[in-house]
Design a protein around this motif. Structure first.
Motif, short mmCIF file in Angstrom:
data_model
loop_
_atom_site.label_atom_id
_atom_site.label_comp_id
_atom_site.label_asym_id
_atom_site.label_seq_id
_atom_site.Cartn_x
_atom_site.Cartn_y
_atom_site.Cartn_z
N PHE A 120 9.82 1.95 0.15
CA PHE A 120 8.65 1.42 -0.33
C PHE A 120 8.41 0.10 -0.38
O PHE A 120 9.42 -0.82 -0.29
N GLU A 121 7.22 -0.69 -0.14
CA GLU A 121 7.04 -1.99 -0.29
C GLU A 121 6.54 -2.21 -1.86
O GLU A 121 5.98 -1.31 -2.39
N ALA A 122 7.13 -3.32 -2.39
CA ALA A 122 6.77 -3.58 -3.73
C ALA A 122 5.23 -3.85 -3.97
O ALA A 122 4.68 -4.63 -3.42
N PHE A 123 4.59 -3.01 -4.75
CA PHE A 123 3.22 -2.72 -4.82
C PHE A 123 2.85 -2.26 -6.18
O PHE A 123 3.28 -1.33 -6.69
N THR A 124 1.64 -2.74 -6.81
CA THR A 124 1.21 -2.26 -8.09
C THR A 124 -0.21 -2.34 -8.09
O THR A 124 -1.07 -2.94 -7.49
N TYR A 125 -0.78 -1.03 -8.47
CA TYR A 125 -2.13 -0.45 -8.25
C TYR A 125 -2.57 -0.33 -9.73
O TYR A 125 -1.99 0.76 -10.37
N ILE A 126 -3.85 -0.67 -9.97
CA ILE A 126 -4.43 -0.30 -11.48
C ILE A 126 -6.01 0.06 -11.21
O ILE A 126 -6.74 -0.43 -10.38
N ALA A 127 -6.21 1.22 -11.67
CA ALA A 127 -7.62 2.08 -11.51
C ALA A 127 -7.83 2.95 -12.38
O ALA A 127 -6.67 3.27 -13.34
N ASP A 128 -8.65 3.87 -12.33
CA ASP A 128 -8.51 5.21 -13.13
C ASP A 128 -8.11 6.37 -12.66
O ASP A 128 -8.38 7.42 -12.93
N HIS A 129 -7.31 6.09 -11.55
CA HIS A 129 -6.34 7.13 -11.06
C HIS A 129 -5.03 6.53 -10.33
O HIS A 129 -4.84 5.39 -10.27
N PHE A 130 -4.31 7.46 -10.04
CA PHE A 130 -2.95 6.96 -9.39
C PHE A 130 -3.07 6.81 -8.05
O PHE A 130 -3.85 7.27 -7.55
N TYR A 131 -2.17 5.82 -7.53
CA TYR A 131 -1.99 5.48 -6.16
C TYR A 131 -0.94 6.57 -5.47
O TYR A 131 0.37 6.00 -5.64
N LEU A 132 -1.11 7.30 -4.72
CA LEU A 132 -0.33 8.23 -4.17
C LEU A 132 0.09 8.42 -2.59
O LEU A 132 0.86 8.85 -2.29
N LYS A 133 -0.71 7.56 -1.85
CA LYS A 133 -0.52 7.40 -0.33
C LYS A 133 0.89 7.22 -0.03
O LYS A 133 1.42 7.83 1.14
N PRO A 134 1.67 6.35 -0.65
CA PRO A 134 3.06 6.06 -0.24
C PRO A 134 4.11 7.26 -0.25
O PRO A 134 4.91 7.38 0.13
N LEU A 135 3.57 8.31 -1.07
CA LEU A 135 4.21 9.67 -1.28
C LEU A 135 4.06 10.53 0.01
O LEU A 135 4.71 11.73 -0.18
N VAL A 136 2.88 10.50 0.69
CA VAL A 136 2.52 11.50 1.70
C VAL A 136 3.70 11.87 2.48
O VAL A 136 3.62 13.01 2.89
N PRO A 137 4.57 11.07 2.84
CA PRO A 137 5.57 11.55 3.92
C PRO A 137 6.57 12.57 3.34
O PRO A 137 6.99 13.23 4.17
N MET A 138 6.40 12.80 2.08
CA MET A 138 7.54 13.59 1.45
C MET A 138 6.75 15.20 1.91
O MET A 138 7.47 16.35 1.52
N PHE A 139 5.34 15.23 2.05
CA PHE A 139 4.73 16.32 2.33
C PHE A 139 4.08 16.50 3.84
O PHE A 139 3.19 17.24 3.84
N SER A 140 4.31 15.78 4.55
CA SER A 140 3.96 15.79 5.98
C SER A 140 4.60 17.01 6.83
O SER A 140 5.53 16.65 7.60
N GLY A 141 4.03 18.19 6.76
CA GLY A 141 4.73 19.15 7.68
C GLY A 141 5.62 19.91 6.62
O GLY A 141 6.32 19.37 5.59
N ASP A 142 6.06 20.86 7.00
CA ASP A 142 7.21 21.88 6.41
C ASP A 142 8.59 21.36 6.89
O ASP A 142 8.88 21.50 8.11
N THR A 143 9.14 20.31 6.21
CA THR A 143 10.65 20.13 6.75
C THR A 143 11.84 20.52 5.89
O THR A 143 12.95 19.98 6.10
N ARG A 144 11.68 21.73 5.27
CA ARG A 144 12.57 22.64 4.82
C ARG A 144 13.69 23.12 5.84
O ARG A 144 13.05 23.43 7.05
N PHE A 145 14.80 23.18 5.64
CA PHE A 145 15.74 23.83 6.43
C PHE A 145 17.22 24.29 5.88
O PHE A 145 17.33 23.86 4.69
N TYR A 146 18.00 24.87 6.55
CA TYR A 146 19.10 25.45 6.04
C TYR A 146 20.43 24.65 6.85
O TYR A 146 20.06 24.47 8.05
N LEU A 147 21.38 24.30 6.20
CA LEU A 147 22.47 23.75 6.86
C LEU A 147 23.94 24.46 6.57
O LEU A 147 24.13 24.77 5.34
#
Length: 384
Positions: A106-133
């Motif tokens: 992440f880059e250092a960033f603070t966001y204040i509103a009536d909702h949370f800022y979740l855009k930086p978390l998007v890469p964790m859910f971009s497609g199905d990245t599950r696998f077995y090793l």
């Protein structure tokens, strides 16, 4: 265990309070910065700025102190600061705090509103990245379940033989000495003896691997995610012959698993092997954007936001480390784009990302030079 679940993401997206504070920090795993507690100092600085912003917004001092109380306790938790990853995300509101230590830069960033800022978390859910090793050695077999950001061991000892001797008998070591040695100059394995002896050795490996495959079937029978194998190169073709799992990945993790210092190093090596697989869906979507007929794609924020609320957007590409500020009037389906962030507007990128993910669409954060259309910070592929 997943570091951040989709359910937790959705709960944060639904959270409605005023004010909501989202804080993102880059953190260090090891080194001098950890010893000097620079991450902790950085959070303290970010909270000071957030407190000043809250005062400017007219929030009472008592309420600010109440919101910040869990953060104060976190700042005093020295053990927490000694066990960080690449990024820290903190979400605060009156009577609420969630924190996530994540392997995302992440880059250092603070966001204040009536909702949370979740855009930086998007890469964790971009497609199905599950696998077995599958870590495969003659004297040790281990299975891990993983994704891009986490890895955990799967218990298989009751299903899979732990070592080759358990399957082919305890004359394995004696035979191994007869048939195999190492070239002192290169360290490479040399096979000795007649062809029959070599075939016998291969058959023993094959019997062992079939037993491993049979045990794994109990775990993998309903799965559709890749299984990548970490083993010595000469063993992988034999395992391929024994394998019955349809999603066995065609390339192994190179080298002996015991050469990797720890589980995280093995995980990183597996991710490197699987990178083409993870990129495939995103690349297909980018080709789709370029080849679709006019009307099925858009680069206009004023068009894309209303289309998202109509449920039309299948895939959203957002320029990484950038934002678009403004407001959206859902009743009028109108977008007001503004030059700078203010207390009277919001992140239209965050709004778009959360809404598309809520509808089951795909969202990708892309560097500018790789955006399908570089002249726009937001590109979309429509469902219809």
């Amino acid at each position: 265990m997943p570091i951040l679940t989709k359910e937790q993401f959705e709960n944060l997206a639904k959270f409605d309070n005023n004010p909501c504070i989202s804080i993102f920090l880059p953190t260090q795993r090891i080194g001098k910065d950890v010893l000097e507690e620079k991450d902790r100092i950085q959070l303290k600085s970010q909270w000071k700025k957030a407190s000043e912003k809250l005062k400017e917004m007219g929030v009472e001092r008592e309420k600010i102190e109440k919101i910040g109380e869990p953060l104060k306790n976190l700042l005093e938790d020295r053990d927490f600061w000694r066990h960080q990853s690449d990024g820290l995300a903190i979400f605060l509101a009156d009577g609420f705090m969630e924190k996530f230590t994540l392997p995302v830069n992440f880059e250092a960033f603070t966001y204040i509103a009536d909702h949370f800022y979740l855009k930086p978390l998007v890469p964790m859910f971009s497609g199905d990245t599950r696998f077995y090793l599958l870590s495969l050695q003659m004297d040790n077999v281990e299975l891990y379940e993983a994704n891009l950001y986490s890895i955990g061991k799967v218990e298989i000892k009751d299903l899979v033989p732990a070592r080759l001797e358990d399957r082919v008998g305890y004359d394995y070591e004696e035979k191994s000495l007869q048939y195999r040695s190492q070239n002192p100059a290169t360290g490479d394995t040399i096979m000795h003896g007649q062809g029959a002896a070599e075939r016998d050795r291969k058959n023993e490996f094959l019997r062992f691997f079939r037993a491993v495959d049979k045990g794994l079937h109990e775990i993998l029978k309903d799965e559709k995610v890749p299984l990548v194998v970490a083993c010595q190169d000469y063993l992988f073709p034999i395992y391929q012959e024994a394998n019955t799992y349809k999603k066995l990945y065609s390339e192994p993790v190179p080298g002996n698993p015991s050469d990797y210092e720890h589980m995280l190093a093995l995980h990183a090596a597996a991710l490197n092997v699987l990178q083409p697989h993870f990129n495939k869906e995103k690349e297909e979507k980018m080709v789709q954007f370029r080849e679709m007929t006019p009307g099925r794609t858009s680069t206009s924020v004023s068009e894309i936001i209303p289309a998202i609320y109509e449920g039309k957007v299948d895939t959203l590409f957002l320029q990484n480390r950038e934002d678009i500020w403004g407001n959206y009037n859902e009743n009028m389906a109108s977008v007001d784009i503004q030059e700078e962030q203010s207390s009277a507007n919001l992140s239209l990128m965050n709004l778009a990302a959360v809404k598309v993910m809520e509808q089951g669409g795909k969202v990708y954060l892309i560097e500018n030079e790789f955006m399908p259309e570089k002249n726009s910070k937001m590109n979309a592929v429509y469902r219809y």
